[in-house]
Design an enzyme around this catalytic site. Sequence first.
Site, PDB file in Angstrom:
ATOM      1  CG  ASP A  76      16.280 -40.385  -5.942  1.00  0.00           C
ATOM      2  OD1 ASP A  76      16.601 -41.441  -6.506  1.00  0.00           O
ATOM      3  OD2 ASP A  76      15.099 -40.018  -5.796  1.00  0.00           O
ATOM      4  N   GLY A 113       6.634 -43.074  -2.365  1.00  0.00           N
ATOM      5  CA  GLY A 113       5.267 -43.518  -2.161  1.00  0.00           C
ATOM      6  C   GLY A 113       4.903 -43.859  -0.734  1.00  0.00           C
ATOM      7  CD  GLU A 166      -1.437  -2.467   1.679  1.00  0.00           C
ATOM      8  OE1 GLU A 166      -2.238  -3.400   1.801  1.00  0.00           O
ATOM      9  OE2 GLU A 166      -0.216  -2.591   1.949  1.00  0.00           O
ATOM     10  CB  ALA A 188       0.852 -43.979   1.421  1.00  0.00           C
ATOM     11  NE  ARG A 222      13.146 -29.133  -5.588  1.00  0.00           N
ATOM     12  CZ  ARG A 222      14.191 -29.826  -6.002  1.00  0.00           C
ATOM     13  NH1 ARG A 222      15.351 -29.216  -6.281  1.00  0.00           N
ATOM     14  NH2 ARG A 222      14.101 -31.127  -6.170  1.00  0.00           N
ATOM     15  CB  CYS A 233      -3.985  -3.688   5.718  1.00  0.00           C
ATOM     16  SG  CYS A 233      -4.507  -2.598   4.393  1.00  0.00           S
TER      17      CYS A 233
END
Length: 585
Positions: free
Chosen positions: A238, A329, A81, A333, A222, A103
């Site tokens: 990984d 997975g 603002e 889950a 991300r 606001c």
Amino acid sequence: MAAFIARACILPTMSMSNPNLNPKNIRSSHSVDAYYIKRAVELADKSAGFSSPHPNFGCIIEAGRVVGEGYLYAQGTTSAEVQAVQAAGDWCRGATAYLNMECGDCHGEHTAVSALVQARVKRVVVGMRHPSKHMRGNAIQALRSEGIRVDVLGEDLQSDVVQDALKSCLLVNAPLVVRAASQVPYSVFKYAMTLDGKIATNKGHSVWISSNQSRCRVLELRGRSDAIIVGGNTVRNDNPRLTARQQGGHSPVRIVVSQSLDLPEIAHLWDTSEVHTIVATQKGARRSFQKYLASKGVEVIEFEILNPRDVMEYFYECGYLSVLWECGGTLAASAISSGVIHKVYAFVAPKVIGGKGAPSPVGELGMVEMSQALNLHDVSYEQVGPDMLVSGFLQPIPDLTPVIPSFSELSKIDPSINPYESGITSFYKTWDPYGSFSNFSPHPIQMPDEGGHYTTWSSVEHYYQAHKFYGVQDPVAQEYFEAIKSAKSPEEAARIGRKMQRRRPDLIRSDWETAKIDTMYRALKCKFSIYPHLNSMLLSTVGSILVEGSPHDLFWGGGRDGEGLNYLGRLLMQLRSEFVGESSS
């Protein structure tokens, strides 16, 4: 600006190039308001990932054309603002300010409210009220007290274009809205899979399923998150870095959830020189490895029982707004079953790898029938390079205020109520603070019969359910009437009445649909007339909106998502108004 357009496509906000949304083509004032609110949303979205834990704020100053605009970039920076007012200068006088959200601060000389007041804007249009209960309505009230006209989009008129603008306001601040309603951070589950639903081969190889374009979108996701969560399998298989890799951009915290702490000693995530890493684990797991992680600068948090709900509640207390789940997975889950995942982003690559044992994005959820499948809400589809991005909400963005009658309706029921500045008193179960308001509360009432003789009923619900069959000249209907009257509890009376109504609708009195509100009203009035403490409790809520919080009863209650008609709350407010009038007399 080009970078922003790429980021903004994550949200289904409007394109400013759409000729149908050009102000010159818009006739109604509400359409104009919706247009500029959506433009404020686009500005607000530029700060996604930077402004946390603050909302994404955008402000437009309009005086026949846009004369000033601004958005909150990050914590401690100039408010949207103030920026817009400074850009507009003298054009502010008599202009209209458009804010995607109310606001969040209305104190001090240099706040958003003060800037608008001192600039002498004539009107302020707010896309949505502040999601935080202790702030909701404060700034709006402060602006109105200064003589500025404040309109909240959608509170005086409903239309498709207004609803679309409101939806964009909710989406751009979905993390704050969800956090305020559910007391957990807003969680997004992202995965990439092949066309046959695999996230890796039988051997666990998963680099790369999706295209470069899709991976760029993941980096954007991300960059909009406070933290990224992975499980132990992802770290072992990984060895990810989990960085946003945006030059000068926001870098989310990396969180590893591992019950056994069976993790490798060498991993990219243990390098905390640029980005912080947190490991959440079960209490007592591998103490020696915990010390090793601590020596690398990794923060370790122990939980008595490690589960996604407790982990999210912990990070809620830490102030996190938005979390991106990039896990396998099994953990996915568990998180979905715990109810902490709010949205899904699925990148589907045009590839087929097969494999009976190849893993899928979500592990076992215990479902045995297709009717148990979880449906996504507000599903959208987008081509990203050769891949298809499918996204949607597992849980709808919550409406923080139950549906209530319109202002004109409430004014007729109870003149003391301002539906947008009043508090909300909710009741449902009889053990709630205001549970005695329920028609199931164990307060016997005495009601007159046809001959003028008073009969005692165990509860309001007994009386209401029995009178579905009142006056019907059929022995079976009379049998139902007596069975409900003698039921051992209000719940039993309700079960009998509802069951018989479904089985024998022909025995329900012909005028029931028009008589049921009056039947409930007379029983409630008797109850609150003969019990002084209940009367006092009802009068103590003067000025408050009463909402029967049943998630299932869409007529008497508020409904699960606020879609109910709340007629029980309306009747109680009507009664309260009558009692107040009698006291005044």
